[in-house]
Each structure stands twice: as structure tokens, then as C-alpha cells.
Design a protein around this motif. Structure first.
Motif, mmCIF file in Angstrom:
data_model
loop_
_atom_site.group_PDB
_atom_site.id
_atom_site.type_symbol
_atom_site.label_atom_id
_atom_site.label_comp_id
_atom_site.label_asym_id
_atom_site.label_seq_id
_atom_site.Cartn_x
_atom_site.Cartn_y
_atom_site.Cartn_z
ATOM 1 N N THR A 115 -5.607 7.510 -1.980
ATOM 2 C CA THR A 115 -4.165 7.790 -1.968
ATOM 3 C C THR A 115 -3.602 7.832 -3.396
ATOM 4 O OG1 THR A 115 -3.930 5.431 -1.489
ATOM 5 C CG2 THR A 115 -3.688 6.935 0.334
ATOM 6 N N SER A 165 -12.149 3.719 -1.150
ATOM 7 C CA SER A 165 -12.333 5.175 -1.248
ATOM 8 C C SER A 165 -12.410 5.615 -2.704
ATOM 9 C CB SER A 165 -11.212 5.902 -0.514
ATOM 10 O OG SER A 165 -9.969 5.545 -1.053
ATOM 11 N N HIS A 223 0.859 -1.194 0.000
ATOM 12 C CA HIS A 223 0.000 0.000 0.000
ATOM 13 C C HIS A 223 0.893 1.242 0.000
ATOM 14 C CE1 HIS A 223 -2.785 3.091 1.507
ATOM 15 N NE2 HIS A 223 -3.685 2.361 0.864
HETATM 16 P P1 13P Z 1 -7.041 4.091 -0.006
HETATM 17 O O1 13P Z 1 -5.881 3.219 -0.196
HETATM 18 O O2 13P Z 1 -8.259 3.512 -0.623
HETATM 19 O O3 13P Z 1 -6.804 5.497 -0.395
HETATM 20 O O4 13P Z 1 -7.336 4.083 1.584
HETATM 21 C C1 13P Z 1 -6.512 4.720 2.472
HETATM 22 C C2 13P Z 1 -6.395 4.009 3.734
HETATM 23 O O5 13P Z 1 -6.494 4.585 4.775
HETATM 24 C C3 13P Z 1 -6.111 2.591 3.703
HETATM 25 O O6 13P Z 1 -6.127 2.065 4.957
#
Ligand code: 13P
Ligand code: SF4
Length: 305
Positions: free
Chosen positions: A214, A128, A23
């Protein structure tokens, strides 16, 4: 030293046919050895498609669980078992059953930041970046959105024709950003655009020039002709963007926007996980996996529709 560890990781992951997913909130040294980096939606898609024997998910537990739900034939590892998302565990199965009893006739939409167990009770899963599109496409007008009421509010404002119910959950990292902090950052950097995550409180999100996932924030900053940006999401994004776009300036909206869970994993943990000396293999009861998969499949199906 870090280079040596990275080289060992690259060699070992090839030998073992293991794919590393990370991530964007992970540190830059981990992103450099990953086969794929991205937001929660991108990771879910890659997890489903990855052609390998095993996956190491550098992120938090619900991401590794999502990966296992979609790829039962692969061995899925979380390098540090303590890496959990506090929001994903805010509701338990009994609490959700009570809510569903209270809001009969509502379809339950789970933010992907939920446990596999909770997903077994949900109709559709969203991230998101996919929430607005997916909920718009759902054949339902009444939505019980769990667990992030801030993201829920952001989605509901864009789909006024549907009726929403929320619970009072949210991300402790983003929810702590205040309107005052945005005002101060804007005063300090009057030419900067404010880019933030919709997990922030509604009054904060309302002050954004751009709100998104993000990956959405990173793409926006890279493509924009603007030169200065105030970043309202986990502060690793400030670091990644500063490295990726050296001709632009990035300022953290809040020095406290730091997710301890995302930062537990180090590059050494990734190596130890590959070597088989540390890390947790994710095992889910088959019944839970099959039931939880229904809402993720629905997200992927509606995402392509
Ligand atoms: P995204 O990766 O969907 O933007 O989510 C952010 C987040 O806080 C993941 O835990
Ligand atoms: Fe959970 Fe928030 Fe951390 Fe993401 S940033 S893992 S939503 S606590």
C-alpha cells in the motif's frame, strides 16, 4: 463534529502518552490523528521503536498482536475487537504442523497477516513490501510460504532460483479482482497506469504497471509524472491519493475492493478506546509472544542486512 472528536483525541493521546498507529486502509479522519500511518512493514517497525506508554493500533488484530509481540512493556489496544483479517485465520496450528510434516526440509515463511500462534511455528515473517528482499536473503532454497498463495506466486516469480510450496489461502478483498475488471478499467482510462497489490490473483498482477504494498503504491503515484492511475487495492487508497494529489486522477479498479474488517473502526471508536470505555487490550501468553517474536526479529534483522 469530526473536527471536535479529532481535537479530543489529539489532546487525550498527549495526556496519556499514547501513540496512534494507523494502517493506510483506515479512513482519512483516522489517518489525520495518527502519529504514524503506513503499510504493514512500516507499522511493525514503528511499533518496535515507538517511545510511549501505550499504542492504539487502528487496523486489524494481527497488526495489534505484532505490536504487542515487539513491545511487551506497552499496553496495546485494538479499538474494535471484531476487526480481524480473514486471511490471518485461514490456517490453524494443526494444519500448519501437517504442512511442515509434508514439506520437511522447507523453511516456513509467514506473511505478517497470520495469528501470533501461527507465527510461533515459522522461521521468518515477511510483509508485502519486504517479502522479495527478505526471502532472497534467507539462507534457504526451499520455502513453504503461508498463507497467501497470490503474494507467494508474485515473490516466487522474482526469485526463480528458490523452490516454493504454497497453500490455497489469500485475501478475499484483493483476490476478487478479475482480469475482466482490469481490461474494462484500461478501456475506460487508456492513459492511466495500473497500480495494484500483489495480493491480487497472478493473472491480474501480471497486468500491472506497478505492483507493491500500500505504501509502495502511494509513493509510486505521488512520485510519478503520470497524471492518471487505476488503483487495484482497498479503495481507501483512492480516497487518500485523491486528497494528497489533487492535480492527479485516481480510479478504483473495482468498486468491490473494500475490506469490511479494516473499515469497522471509526474515529469515534478511537476516541472511546482512548477514554477507556471501549476497545480491547491485547494480551498474549508470554510463551507465545517470545516464540512468535523470533520470526519477526528475523524479518527486521534481514531487512537491515
Ligand atoms: P500492506 O500494508 O503490506 O500493503 O498489506 C496490505 C494488507 O492487506 C494489509 O492487511
Ligand atoms: Fe486481510 Fe485483505 Fe483485509 Fe488486508 S485487505 S486485512 S489482507 S482481508
Amino acid at each position: 463534529m469530526i473536527k471536535d472528536i479529532q481535537e479530543k483525541i489529539i489532546k487525550l493521546k498527549k495526556e496519556k502518552n499514547i501513540c496512534i498507529l494507523a494502517h493506510c486502509y483506515q479512513t482519512h479522519d483516522i489517518l489525520e490523528v495518527a502519529d504514524f500511518t503506513g503499510d504493514s512493514f512500516g507499522l511493525a517497525q514503528k511499533a518496535a521503536a515507538a517511545d510511549c506508554d501505550g499504542v492504539i493500533m487502528c487496523g486489524v488484530r494481527f497488526m495489534a498482536e505484532t505490536c504487542k509481540i515487539l513491545s511487551p512493556e506497552k499496553r496495546v489496544y485494538l479499538p474494535r475487537s471484531e476487526a480481524g483479517c480473514p486471511m490471518a485465520e485461514q490456517l490453524d496450528v494443526d494444519m500448519l504442523r501437517q504442512l511442515q510434516e509434508m514439506y520437511k526440509g522447507y523453511k516456513t515463511v509467514a506473511y505478517i497477516n497470520t495469528t501470533a500462534e501461527l507465527k510461533t511455528l515459522c522461521d521468518v515473517c515477511v510483509t508485502s513490501s519486504s517479502a522479495v528482499d527478505i526471502i532472497r536473503k534467507m539462507d534457504a532454497d526451499k520455502i513453504l510460504f503461508i498463507p497467501d498463495c497470490n503474494l507467494g506466486d508474485y515473490v516466487a516469480k522474482q526469485i526463480p532460483e528458490k523452490q516454493f510450496k504454497f497453500v490455497s489461502g489469500g485475501c478475499p478483498t484483493h483476490a476478487r479482482i478479475t482480469v475482466k475488471e482490469v481490461q474494462k478499467a484500461k478501456e475506460a482510462h487508456p492513459n492511466a497506469l495500473v497500480l495494484l497489490h500483489p495480493e491480487c490473483q497472478p493473472a491480474v498482477t501480471a497486468m500491472a504497471d506497478y505492483a507493491g504494498s500500500t505504501t509502495g503504491i502511494m509513493d509510486f503515484a505521488k512520485k510519478s509524472s503520470a497524471k492518471e492511475f487505476i488503483i487495484g487495492t482497498e479503495n481507501s487508497i483512492v480516497q487518500h491519493l485523491s486528497i494528497d494529489c489533487p492535480d492527479k486522477m485516481f480510479y478504483a479498479l473495482s468498486k468491490d475492493c473494500f475490506c469490511h474488517n479494516m473499515k469497522i473502526t471509526s474515529i469515534t471508536d478511537v476516541l472511546h478506546c482512548l477514554e477507556g470505555t471501549d476497545g480491547e487490550e491485547i494480551i498474549l501468553p508470554e510463551e507465545t509472544r517470545i516464540k512468535a517474536k523470533v520470526c519477526i526479529d528475523e524479518m527486521l534483522r534481514l531487512g537491515q542486512a
